[in-house]
Design a protein around this motif. Sequence first.
Motif, PDB file in Angstrom:
ATOM      1  N   PRO A 120       0.822  -1.224   0.000  1.00  0.00           N
ATOM      2  CA  PRO A 120       0.000   0.000   0.000  1.00  0.00           C
ATOM      3  C   PRO A 120       0.846   1.260   0.000  1.00  0.00           C
ATOM      4  O   PRO A 120       1.819   1.379   0.752  1.00  0.00           O
ATOM      5  N   VAL A 121       0.476   2.191  -0.882  1.00  0.00           N
ATOM      6  CA  VAL A 121       1.193   3.468  -0.978  1.00  0.00           C
ATOM      7  C   VAL A 121       0.665   4.386   0.113  1.00  0.00           C
ATOM      8  O   VAL A 121      -0.539   4.673   0.176  1.00  0.00           O
TER       9      VAL A 121
ATOM     10  N   THR B 179       6.898  14.875  -4.843  1.00  0.00           N
ATOM     11  CA  THR B 179       7.210  15.193  -6.241  1.00  0.00           C
ATOM     12  C   THR B 179       7.916  14.056  -6.954  1.00  0.00           C
ATOM     13  O   THR B 179       7.527  13.650  -8.053  1.00  0.00           O
ATOM     14  N   ARG B 180       8.974  13.483  -6.330  1.00  0.00           N
ATOM     15  CA  ARG B 180       9.746  12.424  -6.970  1.00  0.00           C
ATOM     16  C   ARG B 180       9.972  11.233  -6.028  1.00  0.00           C
ATOM     17  O   ARG B 180      10.965  10.514  -6.173  1.00  0.00           O
ATOM     18  N   ASN B 181       9.075  11.015  -5.095  1.00  0.00           N
ATOM     19  CA  ASN B 181       9.221   9.917  -4.138  1.00  0.00           C
ATOM     20  C   ASN B 181       7.889   9.237  -3.893  1.00  0.00           C
ATOM     21  O   ASN B 181       6.833   9.882  -3.856  1.00  0.00           O
ATOM     22  N   ILE B 182       7.958   7.912  -3.745  1.00  0.00           N
ATOM     23  CA  ILE B 182       6.797   7.111  -3.378  1.00  0.00           C
ATOM     24  C   ILE B 182       7.122   6.402  -2.069  1.00  0.00           C
ATOM     25  O   ILE B 182       8.174   5.758  -1.950  1.00  0.00           O
ATOM     26  N   ARG B 183       6.229   6.502  -1.106  1.00  0.00           N
ATOM     27  CA  ARG B 183       6.423   5.844   0.182  1.00  0.00           C
ATOM     28  C   ARG B 183       5.439   4.672   0.281  1.00  0.00           C
ATOM     29  O   ARG B 183       4.231   4.847   0.080  1.00  0.00           O
ATOM     30  N   VAL B 184       5.987   3.470   0.574  1.00  0.00           N
ATOM     31  CA  VAL B 184       5.145   2.284   0.766  1.00  0.00           C
ATOM     32  C   VAL B 184       5.382   1.745   2.164  1.00  0.00           C
ATOM     33  O   VAL B 184       6.459   1.929   2.748  1.00  0.00           O
TER      34      VAL B 184
ATOM     35  N   THR C  96      -3.565   4.689 -12.639  1.00  0.00           N
ATOM     36  CA  THR C  96      -4.430   5.512 -11.796  1.00  0.00           C
ATOM     37  C   THR C  96      -5.873   5.007 -11.872  1.00  0.00           C
ATOM     38  O   THR C  96      -6.229   4.213 -12.751  1.00  0.00           O
ATOM     39  N   LYS C  97      -6.706   5.489 -10.983  1.00  0.00           N
ATOM     40  CA  LYS C  97      -8.103   5.068 -10.942  1.00  0.00           C
ATOM     41  C   LYS C  97      -8.882   5.558 -12.157  1.00  0.00           C
ATOM     42  O   LYS C  97      -9.937   5.006 -12.496  1.00  0.00           O
ATOM     43  N   SER C  98      -8.351   6.577 -12.840  1.00  0.00           N
ATOM     44  CA  SER C  98      -8.995   7.074 -14.060  1.00  0.00           C
ATOM     45  C   SER C  98      -8.548   6.306 -15.302  1.00  0.00           C
ATOM     46  O   SER C  98      -9.017   6.580 -16.400  1.00  0.00           O
ATOM     47  N   GLY C  99      -7.637   5.332 -15.147  1.00  0.00           N
ATOM     48  CA  GLY C  99      -7.187   4.522 -16.283  1.00  0.00           C
ATOM     49  C   GLY C  99      -5.937   5.024 -16.959  1.00  0.00           C
ATOM     50  O   GLY C  99      -5.528   4.484 -17.989  1.00  0.00           O
ATOM     51  N   THR C 100      -5.279   6.027 -16.402  1.00  0.00           N
ATOM     52  CA  THR C 100      -4.038   6.532 -16.977  1.00  0.00           C
ATOM     53  C   THR C 100      -2.874   5.644 -16.562  1.00  0.00           C
ATOM     54  O   THR C 100      -2.786   5.208 -15.413  1.00  0.00           O
ATOM     55  N   LEU C 101      -1.978   5.376 -17.504  1.00  0.00           N
ATOM     56  CA  LEU C 101      -0.773   4.585 -17.238  1.00  0.00           C
ATOM     57  C   LEU C 101       0.432   5.519 -17.253  1.00  0.00           C
ATOM     58  O   LEU C 101       0.674   6.212 -18.246  1.00  0.00           O
TER      59      LEU C 101
ATOM     60  N   THR D 261      -1.246  11.548  -7.333  1.00  0.00           N
ATOM     61  CA  THR D 261      -1.225  11.534  -5.872  1.00  0.00           C
ATOM     62  C   THR D 261      -1.502  10.121  -5.365  1.00  0.00           C
ATOM     63  O   THR D 261      -1.953   9.246  -6.122  1.00  0.00           O
ATOM     64  N   ALA D 262      -1.245   9.909  -4.077  1.00  0.00           N
ATOM     65  CA  ALA D 262      -1.394   8.574  -3.500  1.00  0.00           C
ATOM     66  C   ALA D 262      -2.828   8.072  -3.609  1.00  0.00           C
ATOM     67  O   ALA D 262      -3.066   6.886  -3.918  1.00  0.00           O
ATOM     68  N   ASP D 263      -3.804   8.938  -3.362  1.00  0.00           N
ATOM     69  CA  ASP D 263      -5.195   8.487  -3.390  1.00  0.00           C
ATOM     70  C   ASP D 263      -5.721   8.258  -4.804  1.00  0.00           C
ATOM     71  O   ASP D 263      -6.792   7.674  -4.988  1.00  0.00           O
ATOM     72  N   GLN D 264      -4.969   8.693  -5.822  1.00  0.00           N
ATOM     73  CA  GLN D 264      -5.377   8.455  -7.221  1.00  0.00           C
ATOM     74  C   GLN D 264      -4.779   7.172  -7.790  1.00  0.00           C
ATOM     75  O   GLN D 264      -5.164   6.746  -8.869  1.00  0.00           O
TER      76      GLN D 264
END
Length: 434
Positions: free
Chosen positions: A296-297, A302-307, A329-334, A360-363
């Motif tokens: 889970p994220v 800006t340039r970091n992902i925390r899991v 993303t939840k909108s279908g973007t890759l 964003t994390a929630d997207q």
Amino acid sequence: MAVFLPIVPNWQNGVRDTYEFKTDVFTTRDGSEQRRSLRVQPRRKIDAAVLLDEDRLRTFSDALHLARDGKVEIGDFSADNATVQTTAASGTMALTVDRIPTWLLPGKPLVILTGRKARKMTVNTVVGKTITFTTVLIGAVGFGAVLLPLLPASLQPTTSVSIYTTLVATSAISFDVEPGTIVRTPDALPFDGAPTGETTQIFGPAGLFYGRYVLLRKPNYLQQPQTAFNIAYETVDYGRGITKTFTPVPIISRTLTASYMAMSHADAMAILDVFVRAKGRAGEIFVPTWGNDFPPVTGVTTRNIRVSGTSFFDSYGADNAHRSILIRTKSGTLIPHQITGMQTDSGDTLIAITDVIGTTADQIDSISWMFVARFAADALTVQWTTNGLANILLSFVTLNNLPVEDSFGNNWILVTGQWRDLGVWQDGSVWQDH
């Protein structure tokens, strides 16, 4: 002399179209590879089952007896075809079709399939959607008849026929298409025709990411894709006492095998073009797993992902094969990204990304690995269910995620001679999940 073989495939059994390159692969002890492509174009083989009833068994046997050197001409059953839109009586010299494929040209021979009969004709003129022939039609041609290009091919040394009655027989025939006569030319490369510094974001079933294709096609999960983990350790065992293992290969390679469904002829050719660009095993592409590979994220900057947790860092922090990701993303973007490093931070794993993440994390719906991979075999088979519907089995071996500059001769740009040192190895784009 090539003899026309008047056969029509039995689509109940389908048609198998196999394309095969030839590659030398040299592997060192640490798993790194050097690959050399020995064919510019793939060899092609066609396997088809045919029903031989009534006078078709006799005409089939007559044609085989004429082809003493094995050279025959057949219709390209899986080609992009044209369909007859009117009924033409016997003795006429013209047909109206729904479209004009690129192969349908004046002076070229073609094959007309009507029911289970095939006849060879030569085109005289093409005006609009009306085709005239150099000779008259022998027998009527009805609405829905199919026009196909002619293929020069060679028979196998032995062709068997199963005879059910004196009037009904079947045969499973294999043909080797004459090398060099029919050349598969893929569509233009992403850089071709684009101004300096610009790239095409989507190319058929693939995108472009740091100088390699990304296979943007999901497998057919009804066929149960397979993943094999290849652990290349070595064991020293003298047959007594303790043993010792060594890991000369620093990554765990995977073999990814999946079936991909093509819903049209153009769709199948687009997948085939990826294979042709790579010259079989010679080239490299990115292959996403399409799975939910990340914990889970908990945060995105800006340039970091925390899991959450540090086990992710323990598994992949020093693994050079796991350096590219695909965010959905939840909108279908890759959104593709390259990892520059990982570290632990306050009980979590912090993943540094080369570019601005763009979401964003929630997207985020899921994050998948994208592996640098090559085809596991030099042969690719298109299993045609109909002329416009096919299943294609693809198998890949994952590799170290090295920059294309460090893989000279291995990636698809260099293999195909399309090196463009524009300083733009990423297209900076996002793709849509179809």
